[in-house]
Design an enzyme around this catalytic site. Structure first.
Site, PDB file in Angstrom:
ATOM      1  N   LYS A 218      75.275  60.341  28.219  1.00 35.28           N
ATOM      2  CA  LYS A 218      75.705  60.943  26.952  1.00 35.28           C
ATOM      3  C   LYS A 218      77.198  60.771  26.710  1.00 35.28           C
ATOM      4  O   LYS A 218      77.625  60.614  25.572  1.00 35.28           O
ATOM      5  CB  LYS A 218      75.319  62.426  26.887  1.00 35.28           C
TER       6      LYS A 218
ATOM      7  N   LYS B 202      64.265  56.667  26.761  1.00 30.87           N
ATOM      8  CA  LYS B 202      63.551  57.935  26.530  1.00 30.87           C
ATOM      9  C   LYS B 202      63.424  58.241  25.033  1.00 30.87           C
ATOM     10  O   LYS B 202      64.371  58.000  24.289  1.00 30.87           O
ATOM     11  CB  LYS B 202      64.352  59.052  27.216  1.00 30.87           C
TER      12      LYS B 202
ATOM     13  N   LYS C 219      65.436  63.273  20.408  1.00 33.60           N
ATOM     14  CA  LYS C 219      65.688  63.762  19.048  1.00 33.60           C
ATOM     15  C   LYS C 219      66.951  63.151  18.455  1.00 33.60           C
ATOM     16  O   LYS C 219      67.080  63.038  17.256  1.00 33.60           O
ATOM     17  CB  LYS C 219      65.905  65.269  18.941  1.00 33.60           C
TER      18      LYS C 219
HETATM   19  N1  AQP Z   1      61.008  61.791  26.069  1.00 37.01           N
HETATM   20  C1  AQP Z   1      60.685  62.850  26.789  1.00 37.01           C
HETATM   21  N2  AQP Z   1      59.614  62.818  27.613  1.00 37.01           N
HETATM   22  C2  AQP Z   1      59.278  63.920  28.350  1.00 37.01           C
HETATM   23  N3  AQP Z   1      59.955  65.077  28.296  1.00 37.01           N
HETATM   24  C3  AQP Z   1      61.018  65.145  27.488  1.00 37.01           C
HETATM   25  N4  AQP Z   1      61.894  66.121  27.223  1.00 37.01           N
HETATM   26  C4  AQP Z   1      62.805  65.697  26.306  1.00 37.01           C
HETATM   27  N5  AQP Z   1      62.537  64.421  25.972  1.00 37.01           N
HETATM   28  C5  AQP Z   1      61.445  64.055  26.694  1.00 37.01           C
HETATM   29  C6  AQP Z   1      61.845  67.443  27.823  1.00 37.01           C
HETATM   30  O1  AQP Z   1      61.964  68.405  26.799  1.00 37.01           O
HETATM   31  C7  AQP Z   1      62.661  69.529  27.309  1.00 37.01           C
HETATM   32  C8  AQP Z   1      63.755  69.898  26.367  1.00 37.01           C
HETATM   33  O2  AQP Z   1      64.707  68.858  26.290  1.00 37.01           O
HETATM   34  P1  AQP Z   1      66.059  69.154  25.559  1.00 37.01           P
HETATM   35  O3  AQP Z   1      65.856  69.235  24.120  1.00 37.01           O
HETATM   36  O4  AQP Z   1      66.702  70.341  26.122  1.00 37.01           O
HETATM   37  O5  AQP Z   1      67.016  67.989  25.953  1.00 37.01           O
HETATM   38  P2  AQP Z   1      66.795  66.484  26.169  1.00 37.01           P
HETATM   39  O6  AQP Z   1      66.033  66.251  27.424  1.00 37.01           O
HETATM   40  O7  AQP Z   1      68.157  65.877  26.130  1.00 37.01           O
HETATM   41  O8  AQP Z   1      65.907  66.066  24.924  1.00 37.01           O
HETATM   42  P3  AQP Z   1      66.280  65.103  23.788  1.00 37.01           P
HETATM   43  O9  AQP Z   1      65.141  65.059  22.833  1.00 37.01           O
HETATM   44  O10 AQP Z   1      66.707  63.789  24.357  1.00 37.01           O
HETATM   45  O11 AQP Z   1      67.491  65.851  23.087  1.00 37.01           O
HETATM   46  P4  AQP Z   1      68.887  65.272  22.709  1.00 37.01           P
HETATM   47  O12 AQP Z   1      68.601  64.014  21.956  1.00 37.01           O
HETATM   48  O13 AQP Z   1      69.543  66.317  21.881  1.00 37.01           O
HETATM   49  O14 AQP Z   1      69.610  65.016  23.982  1.00 37.01           O
HETATM   50  C9  AQP Z   1      63.171  69.173  28.702  1.00 37.01           C
HETATM   51  O15 AQP Z   1      62.312  69.738  29.664  1.00 37.01           O
HETATM   52  C10 AQP Z   1      63.064  67.673  28.722  1.00 37.01           C
HETATM   53  O16 AQP Z   1      62.828  67.179  30.027  1.00 37.01           O
END
Ligand code: AQP
Length: 349
Positions: free
Chosen positions: A129, A212, A215
């Protein structure tokens, strides 16, 4: 969920109440990755009955990168609607947004003094990030895993359902708990267990099977959002990147085919079947034939959640009441644990 009761029992023998904590950032719309990797497990663990379940919209984590304030408020309410629409019952589980329980940040402050800079620098999420411009990244982003450890340990949580990408942060949480207990010669914090289960613990981008699904990916075509309508879901799945080969007749046949593997995993998880069973059903078929089946399945499973989310979003005041009530219950658990932590550390009261 198999084995869940034995896990709950194991936690009890360590004198900690079997308690689940997990969170999701309101940093954008809820994705299929969040749903399959995390939220479905949250619902399973609530249904298990052997655990107290605490679920959180981690807004203090979201602001580690820039958030427009109005969007953050809306995304927090929408995420709360997503939790409820997916099956989290705010009476059974404690459901709230992190900033309404200040004990998270207070314990996070203590953990900033337990965690080591070297531990943080090794976190792959920090490296991904912050990228090449780490001098410009926020201090909050660097310290993210210490606050995450506080989120979990402020409830003495014993189990943490997460997607695969959070495994390293969970290990760091365990390291912080061990170091705190050792530094102060106590057995105060539990060493929480990650729960990373199912065939979609890492849902990948629809445009690049090595990345991955996220969002914050600039391309909306890379993800399925829980708010996407049927037409959008069908379009995104139709355009999802694949290769020219048919579905194989064994698991090894998916090796080196990340996009194919991803779509098969998504199908398996949405339909509650094994990847092996999906291959058994579709072996030899081209993705041109498989994708419409996947799209039908995605619409059948996700459309009811999406329409319930829109219904709930029509009454934001009710969502705010649910969050406030959840925060009150959260504080009732968190406040005594923070106070005891302060006593251990040597704060006067
Ligand atoms: N692609 C994924 N596959 C499986 N699990 C996922 N999680 C997120 N993306 C995937 C799981 O969702 C939970 C919450 O995640 P988060 O929103 O706290 O942060 P993140 O992992 O950083 O998710 P994003 O969507 O990628 O958010 P941004 O883009 O804002 O950084 C966690 O349990 C995560 O493992």
């Amino acid at each position: 969920m198999q084995g869940m009761n034995s896990r709950a029992e194991a936690a009890m023998t360590q004198t900690f109440i079997p308690r689940v904590f997990s969170g999701i950032q309101p940093s954008g719309g809820l994705t299929l990755g969040n749903y399959l990797g995390a939220m479905k497990r949250f619902v399973d663990m609530q249904a298990d009955g052997g655990f107290e379940t605490v679920y959180c919209m981690v807004d203090l984590h979201a602001i580690t990168v820039w958030q427009n304030p109005e969007d953050l408020r809306r995304n927090t309410r929408e995420l709360c609607a997503g939790f409820i629409a997916a099956g989290i019952d705010p009476e059974k589980s404690i459901l709230f947004n992190q900033s309404q329980v200040p004990e998270h940040a207070q314990l996070g402050c203590c953990f900033n003094c337990v965690a080591r800079m070297g531990w943080m620098k090794r976190m792959t999420q920090w490296k991904d990030k912050a990228g090449k411009n780490s001098e410009n990244a926020s201090l909050g982003l660097f310290g993210y895993p210490a606050l995450m450890a506080a989120d979990i340990l402020i409830y003495h949580a014993t189990h943490v359902p997460v997607g695969e990408d959070q495994k390293q942060h969970l290990e760091l949480t365990r390291d912080i708990a061990v170091k705190f207990n050792n530094d102060f010669g106590v057995d105060f914090f539990p060493i929480p267990e990650p729960v990373i289960e199912g065939s979609a613990t890492r849902v990948m981008s629809l445009r690049d099977g090595t990345k991955k699904m996220s969002k914050s990916d600039p391309s909306d075509m890379s993800r399925l959002n829980m708010t996407d309508g049927a037409e959008t879901l069908v379009k995104k799945i139709k355009k999802a990147k694949t290769d020219m080969d048919p579905l194989p007749d064994n698991l090894e046949g998916l090796d080196g085919r990340p996009e194919a593997q991803n779509l098969v995993n998504i199908y398996a998880s949405l339909n509650e079947m094994t990847v092996q069973a999906v291959i058994g059903e579709f072996s030899g078929q081209q993705f041109g034939a498989f994708k419409p089946k996947l799209a039908d399945l995605a619409v059948a499973k996700l459309a009811p959640i999406s329409s319930e989310m829109s219904r709930l979003m029509q009454d934001p005041a009710e969502i705010d009441r649910i969050l406030a009530r959840g925060a009150e219950r959260g504080r009732a658990l968190a406040a005594p644990i923070l106070q005891k932590t302060y006593d251990i550390v040597g704060m006067l009261r």
